[in-house]
Design a protein around this motif. Structure first.
Motif, PDB file in Angstrom:
ATOM      1  N   TYR A 129       0.814  -1.213   0.000  1.00  0.00           N
ATOM      2  CA  TYR A 129       0.000   0.000   0.000  1.00  0.00           C
ATOM      3  C   TYR A 129       0.852   1.270   0.000  1.00  0.00           C
ATOM      4  N   GLU A 130       2.162   1.121  -0.195  1.00  0.00           N
ATOM      5  CA  GLU A 130       3.060   2.241  -0.022  1.00  0.00           C
ATOM      6  C   GLU A 130       2.735   3.450  -0.905  1.00  0.00           C
ATOM      7  N   PRO A 131       2.488   3.284  -2.203  1.00  0.00           N
ATOM      8  CA  PRO A 131       2.298   4.476  -3.041  1.00  0.00           C
ATOM      9  C   PRO A 131       1.147   5.372  -2.610  1.00  0.00           C
ATOM     10  N   VAL A 132       0.128   4.804  -1.938  1.00  0.00           N
ATOM     11  CA  VAL A 132      -1.032   5.624  -1.558  1.00  0.00           C
ATOM     12  C   VAL A 132      -1.040   5.992  -0.084  1.00  0.00           C
ATOM     13  N   GLY A 133      -0.124   5.445   0.708  1.00  0.00           N
ATOM     14  CA  GLY A 133      -0.211   5.706   2.131  1.00  0.00           C
ATOM     15  C   GLY A 133       1.045   6.146   2.834  1.00  0.00           C
TER      16      GLY A 133
END
Length: 466
Positions: free
Chosen positions: A396-400
């Motif tokens: 979920y890194e790119p959005v969070g």
């Protein structure tokens, strides 16, 4: 990234290799009384190690008075007693750190902090007791631990006030030391235990003022500070179920206020080093946190004390490993940190300086929010800046996990460590917490409403998505 940016970054990068390579940063710090040192995750050894080296130099060369960290007051008070060689305290501060119980204990109970604490004790043993360098916790989470500490102090030093303190204890007792149960209960009884806590805090403030002249020991200050923690925690847990910024702001105001009390205690010549996550020490006004009504410690210290000298130092890396947990309360494990998202600050620096470590010291600038559009230096362009917490889900890194940041406004200096490795806890397992409370704001600086079945996350972690 343009070729011009790459050239500028290479020209402005200062090698970061050993203690001597920090000289330009020491020069920038000068006579500043506040130096705040960040980290892009709580589980990366390299950040702790660079902070350690820099902090030793600040203590030895510039006479800094204490280190204040993003930790609980009662636990860190025990570390403080050990590093200043207080009578009856453990000789090895590593033993104290290994005994930390609150999840995630590895934040401070790790081999790198233990190495620094052991060095600090050795340093202090050669100094008079009144000039020994302290170690303190700034955070607000230790509601029940601080309440018990207040009761213990009053039983020993002021037994006539114990009954009053027990009134507050009895109001909290039905919640079985469970902050989430207390927070939910305040929706039914919004005042919660506020009146009892405020009354107790008022008494302890008065007692601290009355004894300040005759009692130079830590005991009375610590009793008042534990009462301040109790008051701050009570407000924090009452606020945390909302989706707004209030709980985050209560916490960071508490940490900044605690820092102020420590500086007052140490006197007009005091100097403080602060160790916290980037999301706390990097000025919120240079990120999208400001748009969401959030403040943080770095902003507050700049606003309150810029005339005394404030230097904020951020950290970041492109890839490597980190220790974190899949869910709140899980046993931590070593995880891979994937290459930074394309277009992010970390990606920009990696492209220009692959495999390198570099220090950037920025010119003094005026904060501007929103950022000025148009062509500007790379460090005045807004880019995503990675933040990893104790709960980490790389998918979920790119959005969070990226905080929009104007680098040279958020920090006065920045340490880029292209590849980093996970730190080593002092113990392999972690006790599961008692149904921990869910913060209303993710520590990446975004108000969130916790999804069903999620657990809380601390500094830098992304909201859990199902």
């Amino acid at each position: 990234m343009s070729d011009t940016d790459q050239v500028r970054i290479r020209d402005e990068a200062l090698p970061l290799s050993d203690a001597a390579s920090l000289d330009p940063l020491l020069e920038r710090i000068g006579d500043a009384r506040y130096v705040l040192l960040g980290e892009a995750s709580h589980g990366t050894a390299d950040y702790y190690q660079v902070r350690d080296v820099l902090t030793r130099r600040l203590i030895e060369e510039k006479g800094f008075s204490f280190v204040a960290v993003e930790g609980d007051w009662p636990d860190c008070q025990a570390v403080h007693c050990s590093v200043v060689a207080a009578p009856g305290s453990p000789e090895d501060p590593g033993d104290v750190l290994a005994d930390f119980q609150r999840w995630p204990a590895w934040l401070w109970g790790n081999t790198d902090v233990a190495a620094f604490a052991r060095w600090l004790r050795r340093h202090n043993e050669d100094r008079p007791s009144e000039r020994r360098v302290g170690f303190f916790g700034l955070d607000v989470y230790s509601m029940w631990e601080s309440l018990h500490a207040v009761l213990d102090h009053l039983r020993e030093h002021d037994p006539d006030r114990v009954d009053h303190a027990l009134e507050a204890y009895r109001r909290f007792e039905p919640y079985a030391e469970d902050p989430q149960s207390y927070a939910v209960a305040t929706r039914i009884l919004p005042e919660g235990c506020e009146a009892q806590v405020v009354s107790l805090l008022t008494e302890l403030r008065q007692r601290a003022a009355q004894t300040a002249v005759t009692d130079g020991s830590l005991a009375e200050f610590a009793a008042r500070q534990n009462a301040e923690v109790l008051a701050g925690a009570e407000r924090y847990y009452r606020a945390m179920l909302s989706s707004g910024p209030e709980s985050w702001n209560i916490r960071d105001h508490h940490m900044a206020d605690t820092l102020d009390r420590l500086m007052e205690r140490y006197g007009s010549d005091a100097k403080a080093v602060v160790w916290e996550h980037n999301t706390h020490i990097g000025d919120a006004r240079a990120t999208d946190m400001a748009d969401r009504g959030l403040v943080n410690v770095g902003q507050l210290v700049r606003e309150r004390h810029m005339g005394d000298g404030v230097v904020l130092v951020g950290f970041g890396s492109h890839s490597g490993t980190v220790i974190a947990a899949d869910e709140w309360g899980d046993v931590p494990r070593i995880m891979d940190v994937p290459p930074a998202h394309a277009g992010s600050l970390e990606d920009l620096l990696h492209q220009a300086l692959p495999g390198q470590r570099a220090l950037f010291v920025f010119p003094h600038v005026q904060l501007q929010r929103p950022p000025v559009t148009g062509r500007r230096e790379w460090f005045h362009q807004e880019r995503g800046h990675r933040a990893i917490g104790v709960v980490y889900q790389a998918q979920y890194e790119p959005v969070g996990n990226y905080v929009p940041t104007v680098l040279a406004q958020r920090y006065d200096a920045f340490c880029h460590l292209d590849r980093t490795d996970a730190l080593t806890p002092l113990r392999s397992g972690e006790p599961a917490p008692r149904r921990p409370a869910t913060p209303a704001v993710s520590s990446a600086g975004r108000p969130v409403r916790a999804p069903s079945g999620s657990r809380p996350r601390r500094d830098g972690s992304a909201p859990v998505r199902r």
